[in-house]
Design a protein around this motif. Structure first.
Motif, PDB file in Angstrom:
ATOM      1  N   ILE A   7       0.843  -1.208   0.000  1.00  0.00           N
ATOM      2  CA  ILE A   7       0.000   0.000   0.000  1.00  0.00           C
ATOM      3  C   ILE A   7       0.872   1.250   0.000  1.00  0.00           C
ATOM      4  O   ILE A   7       0.651   2.181  -0.789  1.00  0.00           O
ATOM      5  N   LEU A   8       1.885   1.265   0.861  1.00  0.00           N
ATOM      6  CA  LEU A   8       2.763   2.440   0.901  1.00  0.00           C
ATOM      7  C   LEU A   8       3.470   2.627  -0.448  1.00  0.00           C
ATOM      8  O   LEU A   8       3.637   3.765  -0.912  1.00  0.00           O
ATOM      9  N   ARG A  10       2.244   1.726  -3.372  1.00  0.00           N
ATOM     10  CA  ARG A  10       1.236   2.242  -4.324  1.00  0.00           C
ATOM     11  C   ARG A  10       0.964   3.724  -4.070  1.00  0.00           C
ATOM     12  O   ARG A  10       0.755   4.491  -5.013  1.00  0.00           O
ATOM     13  N   VAL A  11       0.955   4.115  -2.788  1.00  0.00           N
ATOM     14  CA  VAL A  11       0.763   5.533  -2.477  1.00  0.00           C
ATOM     15  C   VAL A  11       1.896   6.345  -3.094  1.00  0.00           C
ATOM     16  O   VAL A  11       1.665   7.362  -3.768  1.00  0.00           O
ATOM     17  N   ARG A  12       3.124   5.885  -2.915  1.00  0.00           N
ATOM     18  CA  ARG A  12       4.272   6.644  -3.426  1.00  0.00           C
ATOM     19  C   ARG A  12       4.255   6.689  -4.948  1.00  0.00           C
ATOM     20  O   ARG A  12       4.522   7.739  -5.549  1.00  0.00           O
ATOM     21  N   ALA A  14       1.602   6.543  -6.796  1.00  0.00           N
ATOM     22  CA  ALA A  14       0.476   7.390  -7.202  1.00  0.00           C
ATOM     23  C   ALA A  14       0.825   8.866  -7.097  1.00  0.00           C
ATOM     24  O   ALA A  14       0.221   9.701  -7.760  1.00  0.00           O
ATOM     25  N   LEU A  15       1.808   9.182  -6.252  1.00  0.00           N
ATOM     26  CA  LEU A  15       2.172  10.575  -6.024  1.00  0.00           C
ATOM     27  C   LEU A  15       3.424  10.972  -6.810  1.00  0.00           C
ATOM     28  O   LEU A  15       4.192  11.826  -6.369  1.00  0.00           O
ATOM     29  N   ASP A  17       3.645  12.801  -9.205  1.00  0.00           N
ATOM     30  CA  ASP A  17       3.631  14.219  -9.586  1.00  0.00           C
ATOM     31  C   ASP A  17       4.134  15.132  -8.463  1.00  0.00           C
ATOM     32  O   ASP A  17       4.383  16.309  -8.689  1.00  0.00           O
ATOM     33  N   VAL A  18       4.242  14.597  -7.253  1.00  0.00           N
ATOM     34  CA  VAL A  18       4.697  15.419  -6.121  1.00  0.00           C
ATOM     35  C   VAL A  18       6.229  15.437  -6.130  1.00  0.00           C
ATOM     36  O   VAL A  18       6.851  14.370  -6.102  1.00  0.00           O
TER      37      VAL A  18
END
Lengths: 216, 491
Positions: A7-8, A10-12, A14-15, A17-18
């Motif tokens: 999950i972590l 996938r979060v990274r 997904a981000l 663009d940050v």
């Protein structure tokens, strides 16, 4: 790979663009809202009393010397006799009369058999008409103010914060907190508000205010 | 319940929105109930929101807090895990519905219990937890009055805030009289349809559950990363019962519900009750941080649920839907929801927020009609306390649906052909003039009292649900030419 890592990850991903060097504080959070929806010089105690009463709770005002009589009057009006008390509730405040006082420790079925409970509070919030319990002095554990059908809560004028931001600043988040705004209520049946589902069906609040020497 | 996405995301699998909506529109009782409910809550919300002259500033702050959280979600989730663990709780991570259901089942099994009491929770509805537990031989009792009504009726919720709003008091009375006895204490004899009596019957029915339950399952409105504090906002006290009486508490929470700091709650605790029920504050808000000796559950488990949320996060336009605090203000202002009700959306998240959140959680290909279940009027954006630009996300998802359909189809759709023809006609003044003259003649032939009820050919589908004004006898261009040339001649 554990689900935590998945999950972590996938979060990274997904981000993407940050920017990698952006830290949370780089995302500005403007806080131009008001600390309190009151004006300087407002009578917070009166506002609190009005807003609590708006929820169909009953509010009584008295000074310290009238407190015991106010407790007796409120309990008489409700016809409650058998009451649960926090372990450390000040005995000096208890009126003499037809009441039996059951101090903690109490089992939940015992609480269920009692008519009501009398407690102090941790804070009040004037704008929202809220009483906050933090299980501290004179409040008991959470079940005490939940299971019996009547709750008489004593709030001192100096405990009343103007609004939600002030109140949260005064409270300790590591304690279990319960924010109470009126009696238990539901609007689930045709949006008709009904007081009393699972929590106390009646809420009495006594505001102890040294500038308010009216006795009941 | 089907699982078209094949990754454990629960989708209710009802008909696509247009078909479900058509049936719902025929139900005049439903429409009357909904109109009364939405307009009542709408008015209350406007009244209490207008008490705060800094409402816009509060919305701006809330949106910014949610944006900061989303852009650094990994950081805040790790921080939350640390603070909850330090306070005596246990944190579990669930990639999808199947994993979350498995974790909860194992936690319940470990207690040796076969029953749980539940607080109304969107996350557990989303993963179909009750159905899964039933399959595993564990009975889940819903304790929110509306959820109890839905559960007793083997029904589905139709609104985020008032899930049984589609049922009237007589239907509820009949349901209580017929069904309560199968689940526990029966309804009292001679029960009337007075809401106070019905609430009292629910109180008695559920009290024996609260006093004997050993395991409770909840959702969470917020979880504070820096303190590990979890927050549940409610009205009836059933939440407080579940959170404090059973010795084990299991909370299932979407990963987007984390907020950075305790101070941030000062924004959300002002916005949520006013946006949701139209109250200055809801009757009960409970916060807890791990476990407390001698008060409340001895064991606290927090299940962090992804289930499509990281996919949503990956869409830089769509991710703002994760800011949703489930207040349901957007439902109550939506002209489409007001007429179709929540069931038509086929998802636990109905209304405008459902139309943007559901397709992202389950994949747009599995809910392709939902981004179109809107008039794009923008009322939902105005109502949203965290400023989610729902119309922007709707338009963005519509484009994704169209692109996906184009990629899958070899032959163009009637819509695509019509659009292409329109582009050719609009690009040529001569063709437009011909088209306008033809439309004027054809339109007059089809129109009844200036309206065209049904268009011919491939346009029929479009005209099924709307009237078209008849084209004017004379186009503006013709009128202009006539009048302008006269005037110019006069000079």
């Amino acid at each position: 790979m554990s689900s935590r890592e998945a999950i972590l990850g996938r979060v990274r991903a997904a981000l993407a663009d940050v920017p990698v060097d952006e830290i949370p504080e780089d995302v500005p959070v403007p806080r131009n809202y008001r600390r309190a929806h009151t004006a300087p010089g407002d009578d917070l105690v009166t506002l609190f009393a009005e807003r609590v009463a708006d929820y169909r709770a009953t509010v009584h005002r008295t000074d310290e010397t009238g407190l015991t009589d106010a407790i007796a009057a409120a309990l008489t009006a409700r016809g409650v006799r058998r009451l649960a008390l926090p372990r450390d509730f000040p005995s000096a405040l208890l009126p003499s009369g037809p009441w039996t006082w059951h101090r903690e420790p109490l089992e939940v079925p015992d609480l269920d058999a009692l008519d009501g409970t009398v407690t102090l509070a941790a804070a009040g919030i004037a704008v929202t008409g809220t009483v906050v319990l933090d299980t501290g002095a004179g409040q008991g554990r959470r079940a005490l103010t939940l299971v019996p059908d009547h709750h008489l809560c004593i709030v001192y004028a100096e405990q009343i914060a103007a609004d939600v931001p002030d109140a949260l600043g005064l409270l300790d988040p590591t304690r279990p907190l319960t924010f109470v705004s009126g009696p238990s209520a539901t609007s689930d049946i045709e949006l008709d508000r009904v007081e009393g589902v699972h929590g106390p069906r009646t809420l009495d609040v006594i505001v102890v205010d040294p500038t308010h020497p009216e006795h009941p | 319940m089907s699982d078209p996405a094949g990754r454990g995301v629960v989708w209710l699998g009802s008909p696509a929105f247009p078909d479900a909506a058509r049936d719902a529109l025929k139900d005049t009782q439903l429409r009357a109930n909904l109109k009364r409910a939405t307009s009542t809550i709408r008015d209350k919300r406007l009244a209490v929101a207008s008490e705060l002259d800094d409402w816009e500033e509060l919305r701006t702050s809330a949106a910014a807090i949610k944006k900061r959280t989303a852009r650094h979600l990994d950081h805040y989730l790790v921080q939350l895990e640390e603070s909850v663990t330090a306070a005596g709780g246990t944190v579990h991570w669930a990639s999808d519905a199947a994993e979350a259901n498995r974790i909860v089942t194992e936690l319940v099994r470990a207690t040796g219990e076969r029953e749980v009491v539940k607080i109304k929770s969107m996350a557990t509805q989303e993963i179909g937890l009750n159905e899964h537990l039933a399959d595993e031989g564990i009975t889940a009792y819903e304790t929110d009055l509306a959820e109890l009504i839905v559960q007793l009726g083997e029904d589905r919720p139709s609104h985020i805030l008032v899930p049984a709003i589609h049922k009237n008091r007589t239907e509820i009375r009949d349901l209580f009289a017929a069904e309560m006895g199968h689940w526990g204490r029966p309804a009292p004899d001679g029960l009337t349809d007075d809401p106070a009596e019905l609430a009292d019957a629910a109180r008695r029915h559920l009290r024996e559950k609260f006093l004997t339950a050993k395991v409770a399952v909840s959702g969470a409105n917020f979880a504070v990363a820096d303190t590990g504090t979890v927050v549940v906002v409610e009205s009836e006290g059933n939440g407080r019962m579940c959170l404090t009486l059973p010795p084990t508490l299991i909370t299932v929470m979407g990963i987007e519900k984390v907020v950075p700091t305790w101070t941030d709650l000062e924004v959300f605790l002002q916005l949520l009750p006013r946006s949701s029920t139209g109250e200055r504050m809801n009757p009960y808000t409970s916060t807890w941080t791990g476990t407390t000796d001698g008060d409340g559950p001895a064991a606290f488990h927090l299940v962090l649920l992804d289930n499509g949320r990281t996919d949503t996060l990956a869409d830089t336009v769509g991710r703002q839907a994760l800011a949703c605090i489930r207040c349901s203000a957007c439902l109550n202002v939506c002209p489409v929801f007001e007429r179709t009700g929540g069931h038509a959306y086929g998802s636990v998240y109905p209304g405008p927020i459902g139309a943007v959140l559901t397709p992202q959680l389950v994949g747009v290909e599995n809910a392709a009609s939902l981004p179109f279940a809107s008039t794009l009027c923008g009322a939902c954006y105005d109502a949203c306390p965290v400023k989610i630009d729902i119309p922007e996300v709707l338009a963005h998802l519509r484009a994704r649906v169209v692109e996906q359909a184009r990629a899958e189809r070899r032959t163009p759709t009637a819509e695509a052909l019509a659009m292409k023809a329109a582009a050719t006609v609009l690009g040529s003044p001569a063709l437009l003039g011909v088209a306008q003259r033809t439309a004027a003649i054809g339109g007059r032939a089809l129109a009844r009292r200036g309206r065209i009820g049904r268009l011919p050919g491939p346009l029929r589908g479009w005209s099924d649900s709307r009237d078209t004004p008849a084209p004017p006898a004379e186009s503006f261009r013709t009128w202009w030419r006539k009048n302008r040339s006269q005037k110019e001649g006069e000079r």
